[in-house]
Design a protein around this motif. Structure first.
Motif, PDB file in Angstrom:
ATOM      1  N   ASN A 256      -6.961   0.729   4.922  1.00  0.00           N
ATOM      2  CA  ASN A 256      -5.654   0.650   4.160  1.00  0.00           C
ATOM      3  C   ASN A 256      -6.211   0.493   2.797  1.00  0.00           C
ATOM      4  O   ASN A 256      -5.298   0.997   1.409  1.00  0.00           O
ATOM      5  CB  ASN A 256      -4.732   0.546   4.705  1.00  0.00           C
ATOM      6  N   ILE A 257      -6.671  -0.727   2.855  1.00  0.00           N
ATOM      7  CA  ILE A 257      -6.501  -1.542   1.418  1.00  0.00           C
ATOM      8  C   ILE A 257      -7.891  -0.930   0.406  1.00  0.00           C
ATOM      9  O   ILE A 257      -7.737  -0.459  -0.665  1.00  0.00           O
ATOM     10  CB  ILE A 257      -6.968  -3.513   1.410  1.00  0.00           C
ATOM     11  N   GLU A 387       2.207  -0.105  -5.118  1.00  0.00           N
ATOM     12  CA  GLU A 387       3.414   0.315  -4.514  1.00  0.00           C
ATOM     13  C   GLU A 387       3.162   1.336  -3.296  1.00  0.00           C
ATOM     14  O   GLU A 387       3.653   1.247  -2.164  1.00  0.00           O
ATOM     15  CB  GLU A 387       3.581   1.612  -5.647  1.00  0.00           C
ATOM     16  N   LEU A 388       1.635   1.734  -3.186  1.00  0.00           N
ATOM     17  CA  LEU A 388       1.154   1.825  -2.113  1.00  0.00           C
ATOM     18  C   LEU A 388       0.952   0.996  -0.738  1.00  0.00           C
ATOM     19  O   LEU A 388       0.978   1.627   0.214  1.00  0.00           O
ATOM     20  CB  LEU A 388      -0.039   2.660  -2.250  1.00  0.00           C
ATOM     21  N   VAL A 389       0.569   0.120  -1.023  1.00  0.00           N
ATOM     22  CA  VAL A 389       0.342  -1.209  -0.202  1.00  0.00           C
ATOM     23  C   VAL A 389       1.959  -1.472   0.592  1.00  0.00           C
ATOM     24  O   VAL A 389       2.206  -1.584   1.743  1.00  0.00           O
ATOM     25  CB  VAL A 389       0.246  -2.776  -1.066  1.00  0.00           C
ATOM     26  N   GLU A 390       3.442  -1.407  -0.344  1.00  0.00           N
ATOM     27  CA  GLU A 390       4.515  -1.430   0.282  1.00  0.00           C
ATOM     28  C   GLU A 390       4.520  -0.697   1.133  1.00  0.00           C
ATOM     29  O   GLU A 390       5.082  -0.800   1.762  1.00  0.00           O
ATOM     30  CB  GLU A 390       5.737  -2.008  -0.970  1.00  0.00           C
ATOM     31  N   LEU A 391       5.049   1.160   0.468  1.00  0.00           N
ATOM     32  CA  LEU A 391       4.631   2.635   1.218  1.00  0.00           C
ATOM     33  C   LEU A 391       3.924   2.077   2.419  1.00  0.00           C
ATOM     34  O   LEU A 391       4.132   2.279   3.811  1.00  0.00           O
ATOM     35  CB  LEU A 391       4.205   2.933   0.136  1.00  0.00           C
ATOM     36  N   LEU A 392       2.807   1.707   2.659  1.00  0.00           N
ATOM     37  CA  LEU A 392       1.737   1.514   3.703  1.00  0.00           C
ATOM     38  C   LEU A 392       1.968   0.164   4.634  1.00  0.00           C
ATOM     39  O   LEU A 392       1.277   0.292   5.554  1.00  0.00           O
ATOM     40  CB  LEU A 392       0.423   1.590   3.804  1.00  0.00           C
TER      41      LEU A 392
END
Length: 793
Positions: A256-257, A387-392
């Motif tokens: 994911n990262i 934002e994607l870190v929080e979304l995922l």
């Protein structure tokens, strides 16, 4: 750049055309489409099946007989050797007559006596990998965990049905190396609204300044450096929608990262990197030039030697990454990574390009940086990543952004000159219509001034603004007109003349040579050029390749002699060479550019090469060039030529050429062991003297009368003088006079020569009678007698 249509639809909805029309429209507006491909298009008749029953094969211990529901209403029997299947599993089923990845065709048959009506498929047989579906195994049947239904086409079930377009992006449009950039082009091309998303980050997990310090020591190579910190990182596979888009864009999903950094690079066109904070000594990032002899082991496991002209991202002790190219071996994301630093920066394009070339590693990141990125894009891309870190649910984002900004945020401004643009493009549209096109492209237009967006660094001139208008107005709508003020596409008269000269020389057996315009000062000594000659004053080259190429030649004869010598020393028995060579005559002031003039130099040596054959070749050339009524006079003062075998060519008293044998000393200087002859003609003078007019003459109606006359005269009298006297005496009934013999010997007195001419006489009014011809001959004899020539008995 590969563009997923599924991803594009996030920004532009309801594109009202098919794939071909989409490709043609984008290509016509400047975004060239190389082609497109539908994912999984080679998969045919492969569906989702549910295993209802598994029984052992009666004739083989390693095989099993499966009964499957494939949505047809009747169970389907398939024999398989896979051991990872169980009752209730959803699996890909290749039916009878299906096609799999790599062109494999499946047909029903019998396996050890039991009927099998298809095949259960692995990920490899579908053309995908375990990176696309991390829960799958490589050496077994693909057990689906997707939300799908029995009988559903496998492409739809696993999201392997996207359409991917491949674009050729020119180097001046790095903004189009992103989904957003191509979406903007698409929206304007189809007059659709562009839906852009503003990233929103909640944060609330500490202050970035307590966890990280950034120092930029090379601001000339780093226009902007931004960073954010994420704690409590939870490394796991990315969701399917992200993996699908990365796969369609040609990027392999990892975790994911890493996938977030790649996703943002593709979406925003901004390369990013994620550092593991525990490997940053003293929690510091220093953007600096590499030190002499410094090395780094990059993510690919190769140790690379750095040089001071390379930019690195370092901590207090050592480099952690090569800026804009690749991270170090300990800068990546590992299973035990807890805290990461997201980097979003703008590095100097030339620096990244040179570094990548020296290290022999060109990455997706360096390919973008080297084209020149927008510093104003760093913050939005960084925010999107967080934002994607929080979304995922991939980690906890800290508050605050570290932003070291060395860039100029002002927009470039250009005047919107609508009248000039209309004339330039050959169209007629209003300024309002121009403004509407530009505003759709994120240009600001106000009071006749265009503010260029920061991501369009290629817009520098009003012609660039005109190109943007032309692209979306439609090149196909611009009428075909002749460009005003342009030269016609044809040869000039001088170019035609030069081609005629080249053709004539080659027809005469001469080979064209091309020599350097810069020579050695010693060349002038080799041809015997006097020390006080103005031709010795040459243009000196400021940065010569060496002493032998240190000046620009003022005369081309030495270059010809060098070529003749080279041929002779290479044992060529004969050579005939020519060149239309440029000579450089310096002006009085050294600050002024020299006068460039052209000379035709020609030379030959060998069994048939002498003064007279060369003279004949020159006369043929002058005849083709339509240079008439010239004089040939003996010359004894030409430094490079034999004093008794040299002549000047004159027209109206002005010398325009010299022909003759080369001086014995010149032959010795060039190591030519045989006689050689050469000619130097002023090419520009030849062109000026050429008579372009051509007069038509009808074919003769009446027969000609010929007479042969031989005269004895002093050896010093030129044949040309005799020939002209004959022409003057014979009048307009002389059609042609030809020299056919010159004799010196026992029958002719010492100091005398016998010269024989053939005269062709013809009358345009009727048949010429013998008495008329004899009268003409009598006048010719008298004219030559007056010159001291007597008819030979």
């Amino acid at each position: 750049m590969q563009l997923s249509m599924r991803w594009l639809h996030d920004f532009v909805e309801d594109i009202p055309v098919g794939n071909r029309e989409f490709a043609e429209r984008l290509t016509m507006t400047g975004s060239k489409v190389e082609g497109w491909e539908e994912e999984g298009s080679e998969l045919k008749k492969v569906v989702v099946g549910k295993i209802l029953e598994i029984t052992p094969h009666p004739n083989a211990d390693k095989l099993q007989v499966c009964q499957l529901d494939v949505g047809s209403g009747t169970p389907l029997q398939i024999v398989t050797g896979a051991k990872n299947v169980a009752v209730g599993d959803l699996v890909p089923v290749a039916l009878d007559g299906s096609h799999l990845h790599g062109g494999v065709k499946i047909k029903k048959g019998k396996l050890r006596g039991v009927e099998s009506n298809g095949m259960l498929c692995s990920v490899a047989e579908l053309g995908i990998t375990t990176h696309d579906f991390p829960y799958a195994i490589e050496d077994g049947i693909f057990i689906l965990q997707e939300d799908c239904r029995v009988g559903q086409d496998i492409r739809e079930a696993i999201g392997y049905n996207d359409t991917v377009f491949e674009f050729e992006i020119t180097s001046n449009r790095p903004d189009c190396l992103s989904v957003i950039g191509l979406a903007r082009e698409t929206a304007v091309s189809f007059d659709k609204p562009l839906k852009l998303h503003t990233p929103a980050v909640k944060g609330g997990h500490g202050d970035v300044n307590d966890l990280l310090k950034v120092r930029v020591e090379a601001p000339d190579l780093c226009a902007r450096y931004c960073a954010r910190v994420v704690k409590n990182v939870r490394v796991k596979p990315s969701p399917r929608w992200m993996r699908e888009r990365l796969r369609a864009s040609g990027v392999r999903p990892i975790n994911n990262i890493v996938d977030i950094t790649n996703y943002v690079m593709l979406e925003y066109g901004q390369p990013m990197h994620a550092f593991d904070q525990k490997y940053l000594k003293e929690q510091q990032i220093v953007v600096r030039r590499a030190k002499e002899g410094e090395t780094i082991v990059t993510l690919d496991g190769v140790e690379r030697r750095l040089s001071p002209d390379m930019l690195v991202i370092a901590d207090q002790e050592k480099p952690s990454a090569v800026a804009g190219v690749m991270g170090g071996e300990f800068s990546g994301i590992m299973d035990d990574t807890n805290t990461i630093v997201f980097e979003s920066a703008c590095f100097a394009g030339p620096s990244v390009r040179i570094t990548a070339k020296k290290l022999g590693m060109r990455t997706d990141s360096s390919a973008r940086f080297e084209k020149g990125l927008d510093p104003q894009n760093c913050i939005p891309a960084l925010e999107r990543a967080c934002e994607l870190v929080e979304l995922l649910d991939a980690g906890d984002v800290c508050d605050g952004i570290i932003d070291v900004n060395n860039s100029c945020g002002e927009r470039r401004k250009l005047a919107l000159e609508s009248d000039w643009i209309n004339r330039f493009l050959g169209i007629s549209i209003s300024e309002e219509e121009m403004a509407q096109i530009l505003q759709k492209l994120d240009f600001e237009v106000k009071d006749g001034v265009v503010s260029v967006p920061s991501f369009r660094a290629d817009i520098e001139h009003k012609a660039d603004v005109a190109e943007e208008i032309a692209r979306f107005y439609g090149y196909d709508k611009i009428p075909t007109t002749l460009v005003r003020g342009s030269a016609q596409g044809k040869l000039t008269e001088e170019q035609k003349f030069e081609r005629m000269v080249n053709g004539t020389m080659q027809a005469l057996g001469y080979s064209e040579i091309m020599t350097y315009s810069f020579i050695s000062p010693k060349f002038y000594d080799k041809i015997g050029l006097p020390s006080d000659s103005p031709l010795r004053r040459s243009v000196t080259i400021a940065n010569p390749l060496g002493e032998d190429t240190s000046i620009m030649r003022t005369i081309a004869l030495p270059s010809l002699c060098e070529a003749l010598s080279r041929n002779y020393l290479n044992r060529n028995l004969s050579a005939a060479l020519y060149e239309v060579a440029t000579e450089y005559i310096p002006k009085e002031s050294d600050n002024e550019l020299p006068i460039e003039k052209q000379s035709l130099v020609m030379g030959a040596y060998g069994e048939k090469a002498d003064f007279f054959t060369l003279k004949g070749a020159v006369e043929e050339l002058l005849d083709k060039a339509r240079v008439f009524d010239y004089d040939v006079q003996p010359a004894s003062d030409e430094y490079a030529f034999h004093p008794g075998r040299c002549a000047h060519l004159l027209k109206e008293g002005k010398v325009f050429g010299v022909i003759g044998e080369l001086h014995p000393q010149v032959l010795e200087n060039y190591e030519l062991g045989v006689r050689a002859c050469a000619a130097v003609l002023d090419f520009n003078a030849l062109f000026a003297l050429s008579d372009p007019t051509r007069q038509y003459q009808p074919l003769p109606k009446f027969p000609a009368v010929t007479r042969d006359l031989a005269f004895v005269c002093d050896d010093e009298i030129p044949v040309l003088k005799l020939k002209r006297s004959i022409a003057a005496a014979a009048g307009n009934r002389l059609e042609k006079v030809t020299l056919f013999d010159v004799y010196k010997g026992k029958q002719v007195a010492e100091g005398k020569k016998s010269v024989a001419f053939n005269l062709v006489l013809r009358s345009a009014d009727g048949t010429l009678k013998d008495e008329d011809a004899d009268a003409i001959v009598k006048k010719v004899r008298k004219a030559l007698t007056d010159l001291g020539a007597e008819l030979r008995s």
